[in-house]
Design a protein around this motif. Structure first.
Motif, PDB file in Angstrom:
ATOM      1  N   LEU A  28     -28.155 -30.673  20.762  1.00 46.23           N
ATOM      2  CA  LEU A  28     -29.147 -30.022  21.223  1.00 46.23           C
ATOM      3  C   LEU A  28     -30.701 -30.555  20.842  1.00 46.23           C
ATOM      4  CD1 LEU A  28     -28.451 -26.219  19.829  1.00 46.23           C
ATOM      5  CD2 LEU A  28     -28.619 -27.103  22.364  1.00 46.23           C
ATOM      6  N   THR A  29     -30.725 -31.507  19.494  1.00 42.83           N
ATOM      7  CA  THR A  29     -31.844 -32.324  19.189  1.00 42.83           C
ATOM      8  C   THR A  29     -31.970 -33.382  20.246  1.00 42.83           C
ATOM      9  OG1 THR A  29     -31.129 -31.570  16.783  1.00 42.83           O
ATOM     10  CG2 THR A  29     -32.572 -33.550  17.236  1.00 42.83           C
ATOM     11  N   GLY A  30     -30.889 -34.287  20.491  1.00 44.85           N
ATOM     12  CA  GLY A  30     -30.918 -34.992  21.540  1.00 44.85           C
ATOM     13  C   GLY A  30     -31.421 -34.813  23.024  1.00 44.85           C
ATOM     14  N   CYS A  31     -31.085 -33.426  23.325  1.00 39.97           N
ATOM     15  CA  CYS A  31     -31.491 -33.037  24.892  1.00 39.97           C
ATOM     16  C   CYS A  31     -33.049 -32.771  24.463  1.00 39.97           C
ATOM     17  CB  CYS A  31     -30.851 -31.619  25.130  1.00 39.97           C
ATOM     18  SG  CYS A  31     -29.054 -32.114  25.320  1.00 39.97           S
ATOM     19  N   ALA A  32     -33.449 -32.202  23.335  1.00 43.92           N
ATOM     20  CA  ALA A  32     -34.778 -31.726  23.095  1.00 43.92           C
ATOM     21  C   ALA A  32     -35.680 -33.150  23.024  1.00 43.92           C
ATOM     22  CB  ALA A  32     -35.096 -31.118  22.067  1.00 43.92           C
ATOM     23  N   ALA A  33     -35.246 -34.181  22.375  1.00 48.52           N
ATOM     24  CA  ALA A  33     -35.873 -35.363  22.407  1.00 48.52           C
ATOM     25  C   ALA A  33     -36.033 -35.918  23.786  1.00 48.52           C
ATOM     26  CB  ALA A  33     -35.121 -36.255  21.649  1.00 48.52           C
ATOM     27  N   MET A  34     -35.024 -35.858  24.617  1.00 45.12           N
ATOM     28  CA  MET A  34     -34.947 -36.546  25.844  1.00 45.12           C
ATOM     29  C   MET A  34     -36.135 -35.514  26.738  1.00 45.12           C
ATOM     30  SD  MET A  34     -31.571 -36.707  28.644  1.00 45.12           S
ATOM     31  CE  MET A  34     -31.623 -35.058  28.811  1.00 45.12           C
ATOM     32  N   ILE A  35     -35.983 -34.592  26.661  1.00 47.81           N
ATOM     33  CA  ILE A  35     -37.039 -33.466  27.477  1.00 47.81           C
ATOM     34  C   ILE A  35     -38.549 -34.150  27.135  1.00 47.81           C
ATOM     35  CG2 ILE A  35     -37.951 -31.228  27.885  1.00 47.81           C
ATOM     36  CD1 ILE A  35     -35.032 -30.472  27.838  1.00 47.81           C
ATOM     37  N   LEU A  36     -38.712 -34.086  25.862  1.00 48.98           N
ATOM     38  CA  LEU A  36     -40.160 -34.204  25.574  1.00 48.98           C
ATOM     39  C   LEU A  36     -40.567 -35.916  25.698  1.00 48.98           C
ATOM     40  CD1 LEU A  36     -42.466 -33.389  23.791  1.00 48.98           C
ATOM     41  CD2 LEU A  36     -41.458 -34.098  21.717  1.00 48.98           C
ATOM     42  N   GLU A  37     -39.513 -36.829  25.512  1.00 44.23           N
ATOM     43  CA  GLU A  37     -39.964 -38.076  26.110  1.00 44.23           C
ATOM     44  C   GLU A  37     -39.978 -38.466  27.464  1.00 44.23           C
ATOM     45  OE1 GLU A  37     -39.113 -42.139  27.145  1.00 44.23           O
ATOM     46  OE2 GLU A  37     -37.798 -40.408  27.859  1.00 44.23           O
ATOM     47  N   MET A  38     -39.440 -37.572  28.382  1.00 47.17           N
ATOM     48  CA  MET A  38     -39.799 -37.636  29.687  1.00 47.17           C
ATOM     49  C   MET A  38     -41.169 -37.250  30.053  1.00 47.17           C
ATOM     50  SD  MET A  38     -36.416 -36.607  31.733  1.00 47.17           S
ATOM     51  CE  MET A  38     -36.296 -34.831  31.069  1.00 47.17           C
ATOM     52  N   LEU A  39     -41.959 -36.428  29.129  1.00 44.83           N
ATOM     53  CA  LEU A  39     -43.168 -35.865  29.403  1.00 44.83           C
ATOM     54  C   LEU A  39     -44.177 -37.027  29.460  1.00 44.83           C
ATOM     55  CD1 LEU A  39     -43.445 -32.618  27.317  1.00 44.83           C
ATOM     56  CD2 LEU A  39     -42.748 -32.881  29.966  1.00 44.83           C
ATOM     57  N   PRO A  40     -45.297 -36.954  30.594  1.00 47.19           N
ATOM     58  CA  PRO A  40     -46.318 -38.179  30.345  1.00 47.19           C
ATOM     59  C   PRO A  40     -47.071 -38.016  29.341  1.00 47.19           C
ATOM     60  CG  PRO A  40     -46.618 -36.812  32.207  1.00 47.19           C
ATOM     61  CD  PRO A  40     -45.161 -36.434  31.593  1.00 47.19           C
ATOM     62  N   LEU A  41     -46.909 -38.286  28.073  1.00 46.73           N
ATOM     63  CA  LEU A  41     -47.981 -38.142  27.012  1.00 46.73           C
ATOM     64  C   LEU A  41     -48.807 -39.262  26.642  1.00 46.73           C
ATOM     65  CD1 LEU A  41     -45.287 -36.020  24.959  1.00 46.73           C
ATOM     66  CD2 LEU A  41     -47.281 -35.018  26.324  1.00 46.73           C
ATOM     67  N   SER A  42     -48.307 -40.317  27.149  1.00 50.39           N
ATOM     68  CA  SER A  42     -49.173 -41.468  26.796  1.00 50.39           C
ATOM     69  C   SER A  42     -48.770 -41.803  25.458  1.00 50.39           C
ATOM     70  CB  SER A  42     -50.423 -41.522  27.047  1.00 50.39           C
ATOM     71  OG  SER A  42     -51.318 -42.838  26.834  1.00 50.39           O
ATOM     72  N   ASP A  43     -49.792 -42.453  24.594  1.00 45.80           N
ATOM     73  CA  ASP A  43     -49.549 -42.673  23.103  1.00 45.80           C
ATOM     74  C   ASP A  43     -49.411 -41.533  22.292  1.00 45.80           C
ATOM     75  OD1 ASP A  43     -49.542 -45.550  23.320  1.00 45.80           O
ATOM     76  OD2 ASP A  43     -51.705 -45.631  23.668  1.00 45.80           O
ATOM     77  N   PHE A  44     -49.832 -40.355  22.738  1.00 42.64           N
ATOM     78  CA  PHE A  44     -49.363 -39.128  21.939  1.00 42.64           C
ATOM     79  C   PHE A  44     -48.394 -38.701  21.716  1.00 42.64           C
ATOM     80  CE2 PHE A  44     -54.000 -39.533  23.291  1.00 42.64           C
ATOM     81  CZ  PHE A  44     -54.596 -39.202  22.223  1.00 42.64           C
ATOM     82  N   ASP A  45     -47.186 -39.093  22.470  1.00 39.52           N
ATOM     83  CA  ASP A  45     -45.725 -38.891  22.218  1.00 39.52           C
ATOM     84  C   ASP A  45     -45.402 -39.220  20.711  1.00 39.52           C
ATOM     85  OD1 ASP A  45     -45.862 -41.517  22.316  1.00 39.52           O
ATOM     86  OD2 ASP A  45     -44.417 -41.530  23.896  1.00 39.52           O
ATOM     87  N   ASN A  46     -46.115 -40.285  20.204  1.00 37.99           N
ATOM     88  CA  ASN A  46     -45.996 -41.091  18.627  1.00 37.99           C
ATOM     89  C   ASN A  46     -46.230 -39.685  17.880  1.00 37.99           C
ATOM     90  OD1 ASN A  46     -45.265 -43.262  19.811  1.00 37.99           O
ATOM     91  ND2 ASN A  46     -47.407 -44.335  19.455  1.00 37.99           N
ATOM     92  N   VAL A  47     -47.227 -38.835  18.109  1.00 31.09           N
ATOM     93  CA  VAL A  47     -47.440 -37.679  17.289  1.00 31.09           C
ATOM     94  C   VAL A  47     -46.535 -36.492  17.414  1.00 31.09           C
ATOM     95  CG1 VAL A  47     -49.176 -35.968  16.636  1.00 31.09           C
ATOM     96  CG2 VAL A  47     -49.917 -38.228  17.098  1.00 31.09           C
ATOM     97  N   LEU A  48     -46.275 -36.110  18.629  1.00 24.72           N
ATOM     98  CA  LEU A  48     -45.502 -35.012  19.017  1.00 24.72           C
ATOM     99  C   LEU A  48     -44.069 -34.987  18.850  1.00 24.72           C
ATOM    100  CD1 LEU A  48     -47.291 -33.881  22.535  1.00 24.72           C
ATOM    101  CD2 LEU A  48     -47.558 -32.863  20.126  1.00 24.72           C
ATOM    102  N   ILE A  49     -43.446 -36.234  19.039  1.00 22.69           N
ATOM    103  CA  ILE A  49     -41.982 -36.467  18.899  1.00 22.69           C
ATOM    104  C   ILE A  49     -41.498 -36.355  17.416  1.00 22.69           C
ATOM    105  CG2 ILE A  49     -40.038 -38.041  19.127  1.00 22.69           C
ATOM    106  CD1 ILE A  49     -41.329 -39.190  21.421  1.00 22.69           C
ATOM    107  N   PRO A  50     -42.005 -36.940  16.415  1.00 20.04           N
ATOM    108  CA  PRO A  50     -41.528 -36.735  15.046  1.00 20.04           C
ATOM    109  C   PRO A  50     -41.724 -35.189  14.521  1.00 20.04           C
ATOM    110  CG  PRO A  50     -43.447 -38.256  14.882  1.00 20.04           C
ATOM    111  CD  PRO A  50     -43.068 -37.825  16.443  1.00 20.04           C
ATOM    112  N   VAL A  51     -43.038 -34.573  14.939  1.00 19.96           N
ATOM    113  CA  VAL A  51     -43.203 -33.325  14.395  1.00 19.96           C
ATOM    114  C   VAL A  51     -42.326 -32.268  15.010  1.00 19.96           C
ATOM    115  CG1 VAL A  51     -45.121 -31.639  13.981  1.00 19.96           C
ATOM    116  CG2 VAL A  51     -45.580 -33.935  13.672  1.00 19.96           C
ATOM    117  N   THR A  52     -42.541 -32.392  16.584  1.00 18.48           N
ATOM    118  CA  THR A  52     -41.610 -31.276  17.335  1.00 18.48           C
ATOM    119  C   THR A  52     -40.131 -31.400  17.223  1.00 18.48           C
ATOM    120  OG1 THR A  52     -43.414 -31.564  18.936  1.00 18.48           O
ATOM    121  CG2 THR A  52     -41.301 -30.487  19.548  1.00 18.48           C
TER     122      THR A  52
END
Length: 206
Positions: free
Chosen positions: A173-197
């Motif tokens: 489940l965690t791998g799937c959630a990370a994959m979905i989040l990583e696919m979003l066009p978040l630019s550099d702000f994925d660095n903030v959202l990924i570890p917290v989310t």
């Protein structure tokens, strides 16, 4: 005509190699952040303060670089690691990377923060490299993200999470959630959202 095509192809190969080298250097910094949970476990507050000082020091160096002041080593690293979109701009990547790690460490329990930081280090880091090296099929609406990169993200986060909790279901489940989040066009702000989310999601499902 054949000579011209050969020259153009040579230029393309050099640009491609340069792009991959830059991405490899950038993502090596991401992957090195996987050591932060270890340091947090050994010395929590000193590690947080070191991260804050590193953030402040880098930001100061970037402001000076934009003013034309060259800072030995730091300016060179920024120049090598900067993407094309970051040319002549404040390079936000290292800032959001450190902020994401600090927020995860402050807000989440240690095991959740560890999984979130690992998702950033390995999931996001290896996904980008995989996309550059072997990514052929892009995902619509993702600003160039590739299927290969997303699958690499899933696999990396699955393995990292499993190493933390030894639970296949939670890791899946965690791998799937990370994959979905990583696919979003978040630019550099994925660095903030990924570890917290992802750290928060891991805490919920586990």
């Amino acid at each position: 005509m054949q000579m011209q095509n050969s020259i153009q192809y040579g230029i393309y190969l050099r640009q491609k190699a340069n792009s991959i080298a830059k991405e490899l250097f950038r993502k090596s910094i991401h992957i090195c952040s996987s050591f932060v949970p270890l340091f947090l476990g050994l010395a929590y507050y000193p590690t947080l303060w070191l991260l804050v000082f590193a953030l402040a020091g880098y930001s100061l160096c970037e402001f000076l670089r934009l003013k034309g002041v060259t800072i030995p080593l730091v300016s060179k690293i920024t120049e090598v690691a900067a993407r094309k979109r970051d040319e002549n701009r404040f390079v936000l990547g290292p800032v959001t990377l450190v902020i994401g790690i600090i927020i995860a460490a402050l807000l989440l329990p240690p095991e959740c923060a560890k999984v979130g930081i690992f998702a950033l280090a390995f999931g996001d880091g290896l996904a980008s490299l995989s996309g550059k090296l072997i990514g052929k099929i892009t995902i619509p609406g993702s600003h160039g993200k590739t299927v290969a990169g997303s699958l690499t993200c899933f696999l990396a986060v699955y393995i990292a999470t499993f190493c933390c909790c030894q639970n296949c279901y939670v890791s899946l489940l965690t791998g799937c959630a990370a994959m979905i989040l990583e696919m979003l066009p978040l630019s550099d702000f994925d660095n903030v959202l990924i570890p917290v989310t992802i750290g928060l999601f891991f805490g919920i499902v586990s």
